[in-house]
Design a protein around this motif. Structure first.
Motif, PDB file in Angstrom:
ATOM      1  N   THR A  60      49.840  33.899  38.200  1.00 15.31           N
ATOM      2  CA  THR A  60      49.089  35.143  37.997  1.00 15.31           C
ATOM      3  C   THR A  60      49.530  35.853  36.722  1.00 15.31           C
ATOM      4  O   THR A  60      48.708  36.478  36.060  1.00 15.31           O
ATOM      5  CB  THR A  60      49.229  36.083  39.208  1.00 15.31           C
ATOM      6  OG1 THR A  60      50.600  36.361  39.433  1.00 15.31           O
ATOM      7  CG2 THR A  60      48.609  35.480  40.441  1.00 15.31           C
ATOM      8  N   LYS A 103      42.064  39.475  40.549  1.00 15.75           N
ATOM      9  CA  LYS A 103      43.408  39.589  41.114  1.00 15.75           C
ATOM     10  C   LYS A 103      43.363  40.205  42.506  1.00 15.75           C
ATOM     11  O   LYS A 103      44.041  39.731  43.423  1.00 15.75           O
ATOM     12  CB  LYS A 103      44.299  40.432  40.187  1.00 15.75           C
ATOM     13  CG  LYS A 103      45.714  40.600  40.685  1.00 15.75           C
ATOM     14  CD  LYS A 103      46.424  39.283  40.781  1.00 15.75           C
ATOM     15  CE  LYS A 103      47.841  39.489  41.294  1.00 15.75           C
ATOM     16  NZ  LYS A 103      48.492  38.256  41.625  1.00 15.75           N
ATOM     17  N   THR A 106      42.098  37.608  44.855  1.00  8.36           N
ATOM     18  CA  THR A 106      43.122  36.603  45.122  1.00  8.36           C
ATOM     19  C   THR A 106      44.129  37.114  46.133  1.00  8.36           C
ATOM     20  O   THR A 106      44.498  36.410  47.078  1.00  8.36           O
ATOM     21  CB  THR A 106      43.848  36.209  43.815  1.00  8.36           C
ATOM     22  OG1 THR A 106      42.884  35.727  42.886  1.00  8.36           O
ATOM     23  CG2 THR A 106      44.905  35.164  44.052  1.00  8.36           C
TER      24      THR A 106
END
Length: 178
Positions: A60, A103, A106
């Motif tokens: 990430t 993000k 996720t």
């Protein structure tokens, strides 16, 4: 060390490789805190969870830095490498905002997938629960770090290069035309 070297060869900059690696301690802190909240001791399953968390945190971090570079490259091309500090901040904000929804999705998908493991009672749950604990805690703190701290440090690094006059497009967005 090997992952750090791979990051260095990717970004061609020790500071940016360190920036990505900085997401790892933040993720580990979340995993340790969640272990403490649940009053768990270290076990092999928990160590495996931390290894998986390490990979997720680096991934990430890399993706965020690539998004930031892409936005910065667009701004550099638009301004003919004559970037002001505000342009740098705007480009970083744009890159971070582009990464915000993916993000959060996720993190949400990971949490939704891992939280049921914590309630499992069947065969293998005694191994799966401790494996999920560091992932749940670490993904949460890693998300906060990657979304808020990484862009700030990115601006600080790039501002240093801008002041020196060595800020150039990274080449991570080669698909753009001049």
């Amino acid at each position: 060390i090997i992952i750090f070297l791979m990051l260095y060869f990717t970004f061609k900059n020790f500071l940016e490789a360190a920036l990505v690696m900085l997401s790892v301690p933040f993720a580990l802190i979340g995993g340790v805190y969640y272990m403490a909240i649940l009053d768990l001791n270290f076990s092999v399953a928990i160590w495996v969870g931390f290894i998986a968390l390490y990979g997720i945190a680096v991934e990430t971090g890399v993706i965020m830095v690539i998004y930031l570079h892409e936005a910065l490259d667009k701004k550099l091309i638009a301004t003919n490498n004559n970037l002001t500090k505000q342009d740098l901040i705007d480009a970083t904000e744009e890159g971070a905002i582009l990464r915000l929804r993916p993000k959060i999705m996720t993190v949400a998908a990971a949490m939704l997938g891992l939280i049921p493991i914590m309630w499992a009672t069947g065969t293998g749950s005694d191994l799966a629960k401790p494996l999920a604990v560091p992932l749940i805690g670490g993904i949460f703190t890693s998300a906060i770090h990657v979304l808020f701290v990484t862009p700030i440090i990115f601006v600080m690094i790039k501002e240093r290069f801008r002041k020196k006059g060595t800020l150039k497009p990274s080449g991570m967005a080669k698909f753009m035309t001049h």
